[in-house]
Design an enzyme around this catalytic site. Structure first.
Site, PDB file in Angstrom:
ATOM      1  CB  SER A 149       5.326  -0.717   3.780  1.00 43.68           C
ATOM      2  OG  SER A 149       4.970   0.380   5.209  1.00 43.68           O
ATOM      3  CE1 TYR A 172       7.310   7.404   5.571  1.00 45.22           C
ATOM      4  CE2 TYR A 172       5.770   4.715   6.066  1.00 45.22           C
ATOM      5  CZ  TYR A 172       6.747   5.978   5.321  1.00 45.22           C
ATOM      6  OH  TYR A 172       6.024   5.513   3.802  1.00 45.22           O
ATOM      7  CB  THR A 198      11.010   6.531   6.143  1.00 45.97           C
ATOM      8  OG1 THR A 198      11.527   5.008   4.808  1.00 45.97           O
ATOM      9  CG2 THR A 198      11.037   7.362   4.781  1.00 45.97           C
ATOM     10  CE  LYS A 266      12.298   3.915   0.774  1.00 45.11           C
ATOM     11  NZ  LYS A 266      11.089   4.734   0.539  1.00 45.11           N
ATOM     12  CG  HIS A 290       8.200   8.132  -0.247  1.00 43.92           C
ATOM     13  ND1 HIS A 290       8.789   8.534   0.863  1.00 43.92           N
ATOM     14  CD2 HIS A 290       7.116   7.467  -0.995  1.00 43.92           C
ATOM     15  CE1 HIS A 290       8.734   7.501   1.126  1.00 43.92           C
ATOM     16  NE2 HIS A 290       7.205   7.194   0.551  1.00 43.92           N
TER      17      HIS A 290
HETATM   18  C1  LIG Z   1       1.659   2.816  -3.059  1.00 45.98           C
HETATM   19  C2  LIG Z   1       3.431   3.025  -2.649  1.00 45.98           C
HETATM   20  C3  LIG Z   1       3.373   2.921  -1.146  1.00 45.98           C
HETATM   21  C4  LIG Z   1       4.803   3.207  -0.589  1.00 45.98           C
HETATM   22  N1  LIG Z   1       4.813   3.391   0.417  1.00 45.98           N
HETATM   23  C5  LIG Z   1       6.013   3.178   1.450  1.00 45.98           C
HETATM   24  C6  LIG Z   1       6.656   3.151   2.937  1.00 45.98           C
HETATM   25  O1  LIG Z   1       5.425   2.903   3.330  1.00 45.98           O
HETATM   26  N2  LIG Z   1       7.686   2.724   3.277  1.00 45.98           N
HETATM   27  C7  LIG Z   1       8.455   4.189   2.503  1.00 45.98           C
HETATM   28  O2  LIG Z   1       9.661   4.219   2.847  1.00 45.98           O
HETATM   29  N3  LIG Z   1       7.857   4.115   1.411  1.00 45.98           N
HETATM   30  C8  LIG Z   1       7.147   3.912   0.083  1.00 45.98           C
HETATM   31  N4  LIG Z   1       7.275   4.052  -0.826  1.00 45.98           N
HETATM   32  C9  LIG Z   1       8.510   4.423  -1.530  1.00 45.98           C
HETATM   33  C10 LIG Z   1       8.874   3.063  -1.820  1.00 45.98           C
HETATM   34  O3  LIG Z   1       9.677   2.094  -0.731  1.00 45.98           O
HETATM   35  C11 LIG Z   1      10.022   3.285  -2.725  1.00 45.98           C
HETATM   36  O4  LIG Z   1      11.156   4.157  -2.471  1.00 45.98           O
HETATM   37  C12 LIG Z   1       9.340   3.905  -4.670  1.00 45.98           C
HETATM   38  O5  LIG Z   1       8.113   2.937  -4.686  1.00 45.98           O
HETATM   39  C13 LIG Z   1      10.617   3.703  -5.562  1.00 45.98           C
HETATM   40  O6  LIG Z   1      10.604   4.372  -7.047  1.00 45.98           O
HETATM   41  P1  LIG Z   1       9.218   2.986  -8.083  1.00 45.98           P
HETATM   42  O7  LIG Z   1       7.877   3.040  -7.332  1.00 45.98           O
HETATM   43  O8  LIG Z   1      10.003   3.823  -9.075  1.00 45.98           O
HETATM   44  O9  LIG Z   1      10.877   1.300  -8.662  1.00 45.98           O
HETATM   45  C14 LIG Z   1       6.207   3.460  -1.217  1.00 45.98           C
HETATM   46  C15 LIG Z   1       5.981   4.157  -2.837  1.00 45.98           C
HETATM   47  C16 LIG Z   1       4.686   3.642  -3.787  1.00 45.98           C
HETATM   48  C17 LIG Z   1       5.275   3.806  -5.107  1.00 45.98           C
END
Ligand SMILES: Cc1cc2nc3c(=O)[nH]c(=O)nc-3n(C[C@H](O)[C@H](O)[C@H](O)COP(=O)(O)O)c2cc1C
Length: 395
Positions: A149, A172, A198, A266, A290
């Site tokens: 990330s 980002y 993203t 994404k 997300h």
């Molecule tokens: C705690 C947390 C932090 C996340 N941080 C980011 C991030 O920094 N960048 C990003 O593109 N997506 C982020 N996401 C989204 C994840 O990349 C992903 O799309 C999502 O968690 C997928 O769903 P799932 O948790 O049900 O597998 C985050 C998700 C969670 C749960």
């Protein structure tokens, strides 16, 4: 003669019990779904769900709430999971008992399984070795690639040095002449194999996080300040953080010039946006909402996957995430058009519960479940997985 005082013992006990029930000191005992009397051993973990209560018991309530929940009323987050129940698997008979084949080449990487780790922020909330531990655990699980990330705890060089497996970098984008170039140059110099930009989550509010900040002691905040879920401020009366509202399609053309490795977008959830990605020279579409943290009442990612697969028409690969907890979930996503899938919260459960070994174990469980599901469905190779495997009952 016995005189009853105005305050009976029963009233006092009731008052005390009420006070204790509301006390943050007892929060740890209020968790609904776990028994703290013993922590199970890693070898006792049978499926991905087993890791979540252990993770819950080991991390702070703030960290758990930040990781577990979604935007607003969390309808889309729940829908991401429920959508798997609306897809049935139709097995083929007499499919032979040869070895199951799960290896593929994905954007120039040799994958043992079509499974990656989605970018998630601030792993230090879950383990002191943060993303370095995640990367080490993922590499130990047949070289599963980690997408680091943009808001990781550690600098990319430190994460890259923790293990030998492939990793990607997620950005980002920020406004201004230098940030995007400098950040991507650094990630590419450190060895990232693809760049994920993203584009969702433009104005999300995490109410649970704000509640936590309001309810817990101001002396011990665990989470760094964030605009997401931030309380109303002067000049921002609608709680709309403006950090990402300037994103427009020409941004992809600029990033395309900076990226020397494949560019992945994404946060795509419509066929129309998938087509625009193709027009802007994107190398891979990442279907994602997300994890239900972007727009509430948006569709689940599984529901929109067929539309996107049709729009892309096999011209570029599709990566997919949202709600994956089981091998059969992966099989369904592959059947509906994903080239590979990615996991968000599941590896965080593994990390928080057992560190790098937990990440490795939870990935290996999903890998084994995928092999088992492919075998049971009579689709022993990735090439044999197609739409005829599934019956969708999307609402
Ligand atoms: C705690 C947390 C932090 C996340 N941080 C980011 C991030 O920094 N960048 C990003 O593109 N997506 C982020 N996401 C989204 C994840 O990349 C992903 O799309 C999502 O968690 C997928 O769903 P799932 O948790 O049900 O597998 C985050 C998700 C969670 C749960």
């Amino acid at each position: 003669m016995v005189f009853h005082s105005a305050v009976s013992r029963r009233t006092v006990f009731r008052g005390l019990a009420g006070f204790l029930a509301g006390s943050p000191l007892l929060r740890g005992q209020q968790d609904p779904f776990r028994d703290h009397s013993r922590v199970p051993a890693l070898r006792e973990m049978l499926d991905a769900f087993d890791f979540e209560p252990v993770a819950f018991a080991k991390i702070t309530r703030q960290a758990y709430d930040y990781m577990a929940w979604g935007v607003d009323g969390e309808f889309t987050m729940r829908r991401n999971r429920e959508a798997y129940d609306w897809v049935g698997l139709v097995p083929r008979a007499l499919a032979g008992a040869g070895p199951v084949q799960t290896a593929s080449n994905f954007l120039g990487m040799n994958l043992a399984f079509p499974i990656m780790i989605s970018p998630t922020a601030r792993h230090v909330l879950f383990h002191p070795d943060a993303e370095a531990a995640t990367h080490a655990g993922a590499t130990a699980a047949s070289g599963t690639p980690l997408i680091v990330s943009n808001v990781a705890t550690f600098p990319v060089e430190k994460i890259a040095a923790a293990a030998t497996g492939p990793w990607w970098f997620q950005l980002y984008p920020q406004q201004g002449p230098d940030y995007n170039r400098q950040t991507l140059d650094k990630a590419q110099a450190a060895g990232c194999r693809a760049i994920v930009v993203t584009v969702d989550q433009q104005a999300s509010v995490y109410e649970r996080q704000t509640h936590d900040q309001n309810l817990t002691s101001p002396t011990g905040p665990v989470l760094a300040p964030t605009t997401i879920g931030a309380p109303r401020q002067r000049g921002n009366p609608y709680r709309v953080p403006d950090g990402r509202l300037w994103y427009e399609w020409p941004l992809l053309d600029e990033l395309r010039k900076i990226a020397k490795v494949p560019l992945v977008v994404k946060g795509i959830v419509t066929g129309e946006d998938a087509r625009l990605c193709l027009e802007h020279g994107v190398d891979c579409i990442f279907v994602s909402n997300h994890g239900g943290r972007s727009l509430d009442y948006g569709p689940s990612t599984l529901e929109v996957l067929p539309e996107i697969a049709e729009a892309v028409g096999g011209r570029i690969p599709i990566l997919f995430d949202g709600g994956i907890r089981r091998g059969s979930d992966i099989l369904k996503a592959l059947a509906l058009g994903a080239s590979a899938v990615s996991l968000g919260r599941v590896p965080l459960w593994g990390l928080a519960a057992y560190g790098p070994q937990g990440v490795q174990k939870v990935l290996e469980i999903l890998q084994a479940e995928l092999v088992q599901a492919m075998t049971a469905a009579g689709r022993p190779t990735l090439a044999s997985i197609d739409k005829t495997l599934v019956r969708t009952e999307f609402l």
